[in-house]
Each structure stands twice: as C-alpha cells, then as structure tokens.
Write an enzyme that holds these catalytic residues in place. Structure first.
Site, PDB file in Angstrom:
ATOM      1  N   HIS A 165      96.625  47.468  35.087  1.00  0.00           N
ATOM      2  CA  HIS A 165      96.960  48.053  33.781  1.00  0.00           C
ATOM      3  C   HIS A 165      95.823  48.917  33.247  1.00  0.00           C
ATOM      4  O   HIS A 165      96.068  49.928  32.581  1.00  0.00           O
ATOM      5  CB  HIS A 165      97.325  46.956  32.780  1.00  0.00           C
ATOM      6  CG  HIS A 165      98.755  46.536  32.858  1.00  0.00           C
ATOM      7  ND1 HIS A 165      99.192  45.549  33.709  1.00  0.00           N
ATOM      8  CD2 HIS A 165      99.863  47.005  32.231  1.00  0.00           C
ATOM      9  CE1 HIS A 165     100.494  45.406  33.588  1.00  0.00           C
ATOM     10  NE2 HIS A 165     100.931  46.284  32.698  1.00  0.00           N
ATOM     11  N   LEU A 186      96.670  42.916  40.985  1.00  0.00           N
ATOM     12  CA  LEU A 186      96.696  41.967  39.878  1.00  0.00           C
ATOM     13  C   LEU A 186      96.945  42.707  38.571  1.00  0.00           C
ATOM     14  O   LEU A 186      96.719  43.919  38.462  1.00  0.00           O
ATOM     15  CB  LEU A 186      95.374  41.202  39.809  1.00  0.00           C
ATOM     16  CG  LEU A 186      95.048  40.331  41.033  1.00  0.00           C
ATOM     17  CD1 LEU A 186      93.609  39.838  40.972  1.00  0.00           C
ATOM     18  CD2 LEU A 186      96.008  39.155  41.139  1.00  0.00           C
ATOM     19  N   THR A 187      97.360  41.966  37.543  1.00  0.00           N
ATOM     20  CA  THR A 187      97.833  42.567  36.299  1.00  0.00           C
ATOM     21  C   THR A 187      96.750  43.334  35.539  1.00  0.00           C
ATOM     22  O   THR A 187      96.920  44.511  35.200  1.00  0.00           O
ATOM     23  CB  THR A 187      98.427  41.480  35.388  1.00  0.00           C
ATOM     24  OG1 THR A 187      99.568  40.913  36.032  1.00  0.00           O
ATOM     25  CG2 THR A 187      98.842  42.048  34.037  1.00  0.00           C
ATOM     26  N   PHE A 188      95.633  42.696  35.257  1.00  0.00           N
ATOM     27  CA  PHE A 188      94.633  43.324  34.393  1.00  0.00           C
ATOM     28  C   PHE A 188      93.947  44.518  35.060  1.00  0.00           C
ATOM     29  O   PHE A 188      93.787  45.568  34.427  1.00  0.00           O
ATOM     30  CB  PHE A 188      93.624  42.285  33.913  1.00  0.00           C
ATOM     31  CG  PHE A 188      94.108  41.517  32.717  1.00  0.00           C
ATOM     32  CD1 PHE A 188      93.435  41.574  31.508  1.00  0.00           C
ATOM     33  CD2 PHE A 188      95.263  40.750  32.786  1.00  0.00           C
ATOM     34  CE1 PHE A 188      93.893  40.879  30.390  1.00  0.00           C
ATOM     35  CE2 PHE A 188      95.735  40.054  31.685  1.00  0.00           C
ATOM     36  CZ  PHE A 188      95.050  40.124  30.480  1.00  0.00           C
TER      37      PHE A 188
END
Length: 534
Positions: free
Chosen positions: A171, A166-168
C-alpha cells in the site's frame, strides 16, 4: 461508529495575482542625469589630460571602462546582456530545485473545471484498494460492477505486487511509486536497528508515528503541494503522514460505508472538496485469511466489495460526474491456501535458536541475531538453513538468502530494516515452530490463507482497472462493427502486465501534478497488451 471525516489541517488559501501589488520607486532626476551624460559625451576632449605628465599619460588607443559606460548604446547592450544572463541563471536554478524535489509547478498547464449543472469540479481521482483481491475472483461471476468498470475503462489481466507481497509494504508502494527497500516499510512487522524499535502493523503507534514512514512522500502530500485537497479513508500509512482529511482505520467499517464516505467527500463545497481520495477495503483479505481463497465463504466478502463499487458508480452518476471523475481500483496482492508447515526449530540448532530475535516479515522467515551474539552468528544460522535445503531439496520447500544475495527481481536488500537472513517459503507453506501450533492435533492457529510469497506466483498477483475521461483520451475506444447483427461492439482495452510501482505516476498524471522521484520506469504511460503483441 462515527462516520464523520476528520479534518486534520486546511490548506493555505491560494494567493491570487490580483492580490499582489508590485511597486517601484521612481528615479526623480532621470531626465537631468540623461542630459548631463549627453553633455559629458559632447564636451569630452582628450586635451583635458596633461600629456606632459607621464604618470597621468593615457595612450590614445586606450578605451576607459567609464567611457564605454557613458556611451548610451553600449550601456544598454551591457544591461541587456546582464538581464539575459540573470534570467538564464534563474531558470537553471529553478530547474535544478524542481528536479531535486520533484515539483515542477511551472511546467503544468491549468485544466478546465467541470460543471455538472449545479457545481464546479476540478480534476478528481478516486483510488480504491481491495485488499487481498485475486484476479481469479473476477472469474467467479459475482462481480458485475467491477466487470462493468473494467469494460468501460482499462484493465490489466494482472498486476505484479512488490516483494514481500504483504499489505503495508504494497500500500505504501502504490502511493509512493517506491519498492519497499526504498520507502522503508519492508514488511508488516520488522525491526529497525537505528531506532532500536519494532514495527508492528497492528500496533497503533507504528501506524501513527511518522518516523517509520517518512522515507517517502505519499501522493496526497504531493497533491497538497500542488494546491490539491486530499482525503484518505483508512489507507495504511495515512495516519502517520496525513492528507487534508483523514478517516482512521476502523475494522468494523463496511465496504458500503466506505462508498458512502467517498460520496460525502465529493458533496463538500468546491473550495473544501478533495480532488484525490484514497480508500481502503479490507474484508476480502480478512476472509481469505480466515477461510482460504477457494472456500465459498469468501464469496460473501467479494460480493460486498463489488456492491460498494457499484454504489460508488451509481452515486457518481446521480451527481452527473460519472463522466468526469477518474476511478482506479487496485489490490495489493493475492492469496494462497496454506495448509503445509515447516518447523524451523527442527532445522536450526538450539544454539542458533538462542541467537535470534523475534522472527520478522511473517510469513517469511526473516531472521536477525541479537546484538550480543558472536560475530559468526548470522553465517551459522544461514549455513544451517542452507545445508538442510541442499540435503533435503524435495522436503525443504523454501529458499534462503543472505540479504545481500537476494535476487535482484525482488528489490529486497538495500535497507537496514531488512533482516540479514531472508527465507522465502513456497506458496502453500508456512514456517512455524512447535511453540506456535501443532497441526497434527487438528487445531491450527495459523491462517488458512496467506500471502507474502514470490511476487511472480499466480496466487500473489493483484488487480488493476481504471476509468475516466483522461483514460479515454489516452486509450481511445475501438469500435468493432458486426455486419450480421449491425450492432457495434467495443474492443476491451487490456493493459500489458506491469509492476505496481507504476501506479503512482499514473495517478499523478491523472491529477496533472509532477510526481517525486520513484522506482517506476513507464512515467505514468501504461501500455496496451495489443501494442506489444503487434
């Protein structure tokens, strides 16, 4: 839209050695004291003691400590030993403190500045994330600038993201070197039982409240600790723990504008110019969700992202720093077409459904019972999901685990923010309930493309490529002469696949700073695939 970079704080000025004056108060009677000591040594006589007084009797083989101290040679030896011991103790203490906090400032040599003909530049690193960019997109023939960057530098055929994909979480992993279970951003949405609050990636307070993010220090803070100025353009988490300069997230900011902002930062005066810039481009991920990864409509976003990379490369060339700056391009995960649905409200009993908080870690089905549920609620819910998967192995299309039993390769059980039940759907499948959507009606409220699945699945893999002067030193260019055409070709420098926790220390090495303790194992030293195969 306001394209100004917002300055949050300035670093304190570096104190020059010439600004510090060391003073020592002189001893005014040094010569008299030395003469007195010499006189004492010359006039000392054992007869001064009263040998008849038994209480004051001192054996002739006894050496008084004050007598040793009055001996100039011994005194200087003792002082030297004391100074040496104190210095050794200081170095040991300094090493322990540096090891604890990860900042061994004294161990890094100073690097030469680069002059482009008009300006001086310190070592510069630009990290760009293309959210949701699959390695397969590079094979579409529409990314000439990314292909050029990879050919001029190094490239991994793919990079493993962290779980969940997933993105968060990913990152924050890229800029801390920690798995989500370690840095605490365990999904795009999750519940914290200690804070008794829910993190939601689309909620501004979640993105700006440092309490969610403070378990790990991002690389821009580490850079600041080493007197490097930093900047971030919309990077997830940067609003909560900011760099020197921050451009907050704005969904309308185009990839081309991200390139412009990056170049504007590089045009700042030397004493204000950032040495580390992280930039985030979201359009490829947004298009993947809306159209799926295989639709022609996503090609527009891929071209826009590639054009932004080309614009940045050309801007560096115009500024004569294309051979000085380091560019690292990554993605956080891939994308899978999702058109199959699992109705979990058909699997769980009405009683079990009544026990549940709102689901977490979408598109996973991470489940957490409410606080006032019976003690066996977790095992009841898990048992129903596990029994269904065992009874219908060809139809379940998911794996369910108690948190403590999640396979070790996922690194996803050592945090209270991870729910007690973790259910992972197969790629291409999504958990829904009948209140969310009814695909049989022909109207789907679920995205056509999704990610979050098994990090080792081919649709979830990420990209990695980088170029710059240090990279050329670490991975020398290998020339391959062609006899038939007398043209010299260059062998591509392909890296062996690695996990994205390794990116952090690769960046700290480029910046010439020491990283904090992290989950990486390569210590910034990525490996060529050819060196493994040979």
């Amino acid at each position: 839209m306001n394209n100004e970079v917002v300055a949050l704080h300035n670093l304190p000025p570096v104190t020059s050695d010439t600004d510090i004056t060391h003073t020592t108060k002189p001893y005014h009677h040094e010569e008299d004291e030395e003469n007195r000591l010499l006189s004492d040594e010359d006039t000392y006589d054992d007869d001064d003691y009263d040998n008849d007084d038994q209480q004051n009797y001192i054996p002739t083989n006894y050496t008084c400590p004050s007598m040793l101290w009055r001996n100039r040679t011994i005194r200087y030896i003792m002082i030297g030993v004391f100074i040496a011991f104190s210095f050794l103790l200081f170095r040991i203490t300094l090493a322990l403190v540096a090891h604890k906090y990860g900042h061994e400032h004294y161990s890094r040599p100073v690097e030469r500045l680069y002059h482009n003909g008009s300006e001086y530049y310190a070592s510069t690193v630009i990290l760009i994330s293309l959210d949701g960019f699959k390695p397969a997109y590079l094979d579409l023939g529409i990314t000439p600038n990314l292909i050029q960057l990879a050919n001029e530098g190094i490239q991994a055929n793919y990079m493993y993201p962290s779980f969940p994909t997933l993105t968060f979480p990913n990152h924050w992993t890229l800029v801390t070197g920690m798995y989500p279970e370690s840095h605490g951003i365990v999904a795009n949405d999750f519940y914290d039982p200690t804070m008794e609050q829910t993190f939601q990636h689309y909620n501004k307070s979640s993105n700006t409240d440092p309490h969610w993010w403070q378990a790990a220090e991002p690389i821009w803070v580490t850079a600041n600790n080493f007197n490097r100025i930093s900047a971030s353009i919309m990077w997830p988490g940067s609003g909560a723990i900011p760099p020197t300069y921050l451009y907050p997230f704005n969904a309308t900011t185009s990839p081309s504008e991200v390139a412009d902002l990056t170049l504007e930062l590089l045009d700042m005066p030397y004493n204000k110019r950032p040495q580390f810039i992280s930039a985030y481009i979201h359009q490829v991920d947004s298009a993947g969700h809306a159209f799926g990864p295989n639709d022609d409509a996503i090609k527009t976003s891929i071209r826009q992202a590639d054009h932004a990379i080309g614009k940045l490369l050309e801007g560096l060339k115009q500024r004569h720093i294309d051979e000085h700056a380091h560019i690292v391009v990554v993605s956080d995960h891939g994308m899978a077409k999702t058109d199959n649905y699992i109705y979990y409200d058909d699997i769980l009993s009405t009683t079990s459904l009544s026990y549940l908080r709102h689901r977490e870690a979408w598109p996973l089905l991470d489940l957490r019972p409410l606080d006032d549920t019976p003690p066996n609620a977790t095992h009841q819910i898990y048992g129903e999901l596990a029994s269904y998967a065992k009874q219908y192995p060809d139809d379940a299309h998911y794996q369910v685990y108690l948190k403590e039993d999640v396979p070790t390769q996922y690194h996803y059980n050592n945090n209270e923010r991870i729910s007690p039940i973790v259910t992972i759907p197969d790629p291409g499948y999504a958990f829904v309930n009948h209140d969310d959507t009814d695909p049989s009606s022909g109207v789907s409220h679920q995205p056509i493309g999704m990610h979050g699945y098994d990090l080792f699945h081919s649709d979830m893999l990420a990209i990695f490529m980088a170029k710059g002067p240090k990279i050329n030193r670490w991975f020398p260019v290998q020339k391959t002469p062609t006899i038939a055409t007398s043209v010299t070709s260059f062998k591509k420098r392909i890296l062996a696949p690695f996990h994205n926790v390794e990116v952090y220390e690769f960046l700290t090495e480029l910046l010439n700073i020491n990283g904090n303790p992290n989950n990486g194992t390569l210590h910034g030293k990525l490996v060529l695939a050819s060196s493994i195969s040979s």
